[in-house]
Design an enzyme around this catalytic site. Sequence first.
Site, PDB file in Angstrom:
ATOM      1  N   LEU A  32       0.512  -1.415   0.082  1.00 14.13           N
ATOM      2  CA  LEU A  32       0.325   0.258  -0.042  1.00 14.13           C
ATOM      3  C   LEU A  32       0.582   0.927   0.206  1.00 14.13           C
ATOM      4  O   LEU A  32      -0.037   2.147  -0.526  1.00 14.13           O
ATOM      5  CB  LEU A  32      -0.845  -0.036   1.490  1.00 14.13           C
ATOM      6  CG  LEU A  32      -1.874  -1.229   1.540  1.00 14.13           C
ATOM      7  CD1 LEU A  32      -3.027  -0.915   2.798  1.00 14.13           C
ATOM      8  CD2 LEU A  32      -3.153  -1.210  -0.058  1.00 14.13           C
ATOM      9  N   GLN A  34       5.219   2.676   0.886  1.00 13.17           N
ATOM     10  CA  GLN A  34       6.884   2.625   1.249  1.00 13.17           C
ATOM     11  C   GLN A  34       7.117   3.613   1.417  1.00 13.17           C
ATOM     12  O   GLN A  34       7.182   4.927   0.822  1.00 13.17           O
ATOM     13  CB  GLN A  34       7.855   1.415  -0.159  1.00 13.17           C
ATOM     14  CG  GLN A  34       8.285   0.556   0.582  1.00 13.17           C
ATOM     15  CD  GLN A  34       9.129   0.256  -0.914  1.00 13.17           C
ATOM     16  OE1 GLN A  34       7.777  -0.630  -1.982  1.00 13.17           O
ATOM     17  NE2 GLN A  34       9.832  -0.749  -0.350  1.00 13.17           N
ATOM     18  N   GLY A  35       8.329   3.519   2.485  1.00 15.99           N
ATOM     19  CA  GLY A  35       8.970   5.098   3.109  1.00 15.99           C
ATOM     20  C   GLY A  35      10.303   4.168   3.250  1.00 15.99           C
ATOM     21  O   GLY A  35      11.012   3.024   2.969  1.00 15.99           O
ATOM     22  N   PHE A  37      12.100   3.611   5.815  1.00 14.82           N
ATOM     23  CA  PHE A  37      12.273   2.647   6.155  1.00 14.82           C
ATOM     24  C   PHE A  37      11.174   2.157   7.127  1.00 14.82           C
ATOM     25  O   PHE A  37      11.592   1.338   7.579  1.00 14.82           O
ATOM     26  CB  PHE A  37      12.713   2.875   7.784  1.00 14.82           C
ATOM     27  CG  PHE A  37      12.284   3.597   8.711  1.00 14.82           C
ATOM     28  CD1 PHE A  37      11.902   3.105  10.014  1.00 14.82           C
ATOM     29  CD2 PHE A  37      11.505   5.378   8.577  1.00 14.82           C
ATOM     30  CE1 PHE A  37      10.975   3.614  11.048  1.00 14.82           C
ATOM     31  CE2 PHE A  37      10.892   6.305   9.417  1.00 14.82           C
ATOM     32  CZ  PHE A  37      10.651   5.216  10.604  1.00 14.82           C
ATOM     33  N   GLU A  39       7.549   0.259   5.287  1.00 14.62           N
ATOM     34  CA  GLU A  39       6.702  -0.345   3.606  1.00 14.62           C
ATOM     35  C   GLU A  39       5.563  -0.642   4.322  1.00 14.62           C
ATOM     36  O   GLU A  39       5.080  -1.670   6.161  1.00 14.62           O
ATOM     37  CB  GLU A  39       7.642  -2.008   3.700  1.00 14.62           C
ATOM     38  CG  GLU A  39       6.836  -2.066   2.620  1.00 14.62           C
ATOM     39  CD  GLU A  39       7.409  -3.025   1.272  1.00 14.62           C
ATOM     40  OE1 GLU A  39       6.953  -4.273   0.244  1.00 14.62           O
ATOM     41  OE2 GLU A  39       8.574  -4.224   1.901  1.00 14.62           O
ATOM     42  N   VAL A  40       4.088  -0.457   4.505  1.00 14.95           N
ATOM     43  CA  VAL A  40       2.916  -0.859   4.807  1.00 14.95           C
ATOM     44  C   VAL A  40       2.019  -1.673   3.777  1.00 14.95           C
ATOM     45  O   VAL A  40       2.415  -1.613   2.241  1.00 14.95           O
ATOM     46  CB  VAL A  40       2.031   0.694   4.894  1.00 14.95           C
ATOM     47  CG1 VAL A  40       0.798  -0.739   4.853  1.00 14.95           C
ATOM     48  CG2 VAL A  40       2.930   1.357   5.581  1.00 14.95           C
ATOM     49  N   ASP A 145       1.167  14.948  13.111  1.00 13.73           N
ATOM     50  CA  ASP A 145       1.211  14.815  11.822  1.00 13.73           C
ATOM     51  C   ASP A 145      -0.434  15.070  11.141  1.00 13.73           C
ATOM     52  O   ASP A 145      -0.805  14.069  10.164  1.00 13.73           O
ATOM     53  CB  ASP A 145       1.753  13.888  11.247  1.00 13.73           C
ATOM     54  CG  ASP A 145       2.148  14.333   9.350  1.00 13.73           C
ATOM     55  OD1 ASP A 145       1.739  15.884   9.327  1.00 13.73           O
ATOM     56  OD2 ASP A 145       2.353  13.063   9.291  1.00 13.73           O
TER      57      ASP A 145
END
Length: 314
Positions: A32, A34-35, A37, A39-40, A145
């Site tokens: 869904l 990705q960053g 560090f 991942e979703v 945020d």
Amino acid sequence: LINEDLTMEQAGEAHCSAEEALTDDYKMMMTLDQGQFSEVKLAFHIPTVSCVVVKILRKNKKYASFINSEVSIMKSFDHANIIKLFHVVHTRETTYLVMEHASEGDLLHHILEQGSLEESEARRLFIQILHAVQYCHNNSIAHRDIKAGNILLDCRGNAKLADFGLSAKVSPEQKFNGFCGTLYYCAPELFGEEAYDGRATDMWSLGVLLFLMVAGHFPFRARSVERVKEHILAANFKVPPHVSMDIFNVIVELLIINPGWKPNIGQIMRRPMVRSREAQSPPTSTQAIPGTTNDLEQDPHLLVSNSPRQKFQF
């Protein structure tokens, strides 16, 4: 040395068994998000025949405190309008957060699809979001945020506050330093050198969010980051004329430059916009994973001009 080796071996076996249990119970499906560090992934929980979200966090000394804080905060939460954390699995290199799946996606994409929201829907969703933020603030948590991309919608169309990666536990007088959040939602004090109240910056972000919901665009827009900052620092925005007076009043009250004059969440909950329409509490999530106790990390969406129905006017 023998005892130490045995301890390490036992720890390794525990890590392996935890990861094996995760693999046995969950079938990982599509990614869904990705960053840097993390991942979703969307996953299928086999025992309960239901979909969940698994946030995979790669352990890194630089981000360890953020990961620990996120897990601790989410474990402490139990609210219908906050994404639920079901289970946490730690291995030697990775932390897995198994969370509630909000099947209708995030509020940002919903706004883009509609162009802007009908006021009746905007009121309903915003009041649900207020309840979530009130719960956080009452429990001494600043989200830090709040944005449309961090508001998820479940199968019933109810709002769920998510992504507590930047959240922090705060004492009554505690202040923060440094920039934190997503540019278009940031309060003026985030660009200064003085310490600021994280809960007050949440209130400003709520004002930006409500404006976006009813207007279909951000209140502060420009061609460059510096010009956006200038507009924010001057609170240079114009509420569209079609917006009802009670919503207009809440937006203007939330987008006050002076942080000392900003209303707290309890004061906003008493405004006519909220009181005139009682928020219908959504039912508790039907998802339940036996024997277990959510957070969707998204990259900042600073511009949404890629939508065919909503273009930024520079």
